[in-house]
Enzyme design. Structure first.
Site, short mmCIF file in Angstrom:
data_model
loop_
_atom_site.label_atom_id
_atom_site.label_comp_id
_atom_site.label_asym_id
_atom_site.label_seq_id
_atom_site.Cartn_x
_atom_site.Cartn_y
_atom_site.Cartn_z
N GLY A 12 0.78 -1.23 0.00
CA GLY A 12 0.00 0.00 0.00
C GLY A 12 0.81 1.28 0.00
O GLY A 12 0.37 2.28 0.56
N ASN A 14 1.35 3.22 -2.58
CA ASN A 14 0.58 4.22 -3.33
C ASN A 14 -0.63 4.70 -2.52
O ASN A 14 -1.00 5.88 -2.60
CB ASN A 14 0.13 3.63 -4.67
CG ASN A 14 1.20 3.76 -5.74
OD1 ASN A 14 1.67 4.86 -6.03
ND2 ASN A 14 1.59 2.65 -6.33
N ARG A 66 -15.76 -17.65 -9.85
CA ARG A 66 -15.35 -16.26 -10.12
C ARG A 66 -16.58 -15.37 -10.27
O ARG A 66 -16.55 -14.20 -9.89
CB ARG A 66 -14.49 -16.22 -11.38
CG ARG A 66 -13.73 -14.91 -11.57
CD ARG A 66 -12.84 -14.64 -10.38
NE ARG A 66 -12.08 -13.43 -10.51
CZ ARG A 66 -10.76 -13.37 -10.38
NH1 ARG A 66 -10.07 -14.45 -10.11
NH2 ARG A 66 -10.14 -12.21 -10.48
N ASN A 108 -6.11 3.35 -12.70
CA ASN A 108 -5.06 2.39 -12.32
C ASN A 108 -3.70 3.06 -12.47
O ASN A 108 -3.50 3.90 -13.35
CB ASN A 108 -5.14 1.15 -13.23
CG ASN A 108 -4.07 0.13 -12.90
OD1 ASN A 108 -3.97 -0.34 -11.76
ND2 ASN A 108 -3.26 -0.24 -13.88
N HIS A 110 0.16 2.12 -13.32
CA HIS A 110 0.97 1.04 -13.89
C HIS A 110 2.43 1.50 -13.96
O HIS A 110 2.69 2.63 -14.41
CB HIS A 110 0.48 0.67 -15.29
CG HIS A 110 1.24 -0.47 -15.89
ND1 HIS A 110 1.04 -1.78 -15.51
CD2 HIS A 110 2.22 -0.49 -16.82
CE1 HIS A 110 1.86 -2.56 -16.18
NE2 HIS A 110 2.59 -1.81 -16.99
#
Length: 212
Positions: A12, A14, A66, A108, A110
Site C-alpha cells: 500500500g 501508493n 469467479r 489504475n 501502472h
C-alpha cells in the site's frame, strides 16, 4: 467531495501517497471511504486502520466461482457509493460488469510508460525485469482509466524515470515509485476531484485552469 475506494493487494505505498497527499493538501476535495484488498495480510489494510478508514478483505478464494466473487466484489464497492475507484497495486482482474457500471470512474497506476511493458503478465517486478532485459534507457509510470482491456484505457498522466546502469529490478521499482507513481497518482486524483479530466473520443483530456 470526491469519494474514493482504493483497491490494493500488498503493502500500500501508493495508498500511503494518497493519504499523505490528502493530509498535506496536495489532493483537495477528496476523502477515502474504504480500502479493499484481496489479501487479508496486506499491510495496506493496516495503513487504512491507522488512518481511521474502513478496511475490507474480499478474495476470489473465498467464493466457489469467479462469478460469485465478482457479484460480491461489486456489491462491496456499491456499498460505499464511490465517485472514483483507484486501483493501487490491485492484482485482481476487474469484472466487466463493474467496468461498465463505473465507466471512466476507475483509474489504475501502472509502473511503465504505456504502451511499453504492459498488458497480460506485466505486473509488479515483472515490469521492471522486462524493462531491464530490453535495455531501455527511460521507463516510468502511467495513470490511466480502466476499460475492458489490460492497461488499454485512456491515459491521464505519465512520468518518465531514467534507468541507471547498476539497476536491479528492485532498485528500479523503488525509483519508479518515488519519482513517478507517488507523484502522478495523487496528481491525477486531485485533477479528477476538481473537474479537470474528461474522456473525449476515447482519450483523457486535461483542462488547464492555471493549476499545475
Amino acid at each position: 467531495m470526491l469519494k474514493l475506494v482504493v483497491c490494493v493487494s500488498g503493502g500500500g505505498t501508493n495508498l500511503q501517497a494518497i493519504l499523505d497527499s490528502i493530509d498535506n493538501g496536495a489532493i483537495t476535495n477528496t476523502e477515502v471511504a474504504a480500502v479493499i484488498s484481496n489479501n487479508a495480510n496486506a499491510y495496506a489494510l493496516t495503513r487504512a486502520r491507522e488512518h481511521g478508514i474502513t478496511g475490507i478483505c474480499i478474495s476470489p478464494k473465498q467464493y466457489e466461482s469467479r462469478e460469485s466473487f465478482n457479484r460480491a466484489f461489486l456489491k462491496q464497492i456499491d456499498n460505499f457509493e464511490p465517485d472514483l475507484i483507484v486501483l493501487a497495486g490491485f492484482l485482481v482482474v476487474i469484472p466487466e460488469m463493474m467496468i461498465q457500471k463505473y465507466r471512466n470512474r476507475i483509474i489504475n497506476i501502472h509502473p511503465s510508460l504505456i504502451p511499453s511493458f504492459c498488458g497480460t503478465g506485466y505486473y509488479g517486478l515483472k515490469v521492471h525485469e522486462g524493462a531491464l532485459e530490453r535495455g531501455v534507457k527511460v521507463t516510468g509510470a502511467t495513470v490511466h482509466f480502466v476499460d475492458e482491456g489490460t492497461d488499454t484505457g485512456p491515459i491521464i498522466l505519465q512520468q518518465p524515470v531514467m534507468v541507471e546502469a547498476e539497476d536491479t529490478p528492485e532498485i528500479l521499482q523503488r525509483r519508479v515509485m518515488e519519482q513517478a507513481e507517488w507523484k502522478i497518482l495523487p496528481q491525477a486524483i486531485d485533477m479528477i476531484a476538481n473537474g479537470r479530466v474528461e474522456v473525449i473520443n476515447g482519450k483523457a483530456v486535461i483542462a488547464d485552469n492555471g493549476k499545475s
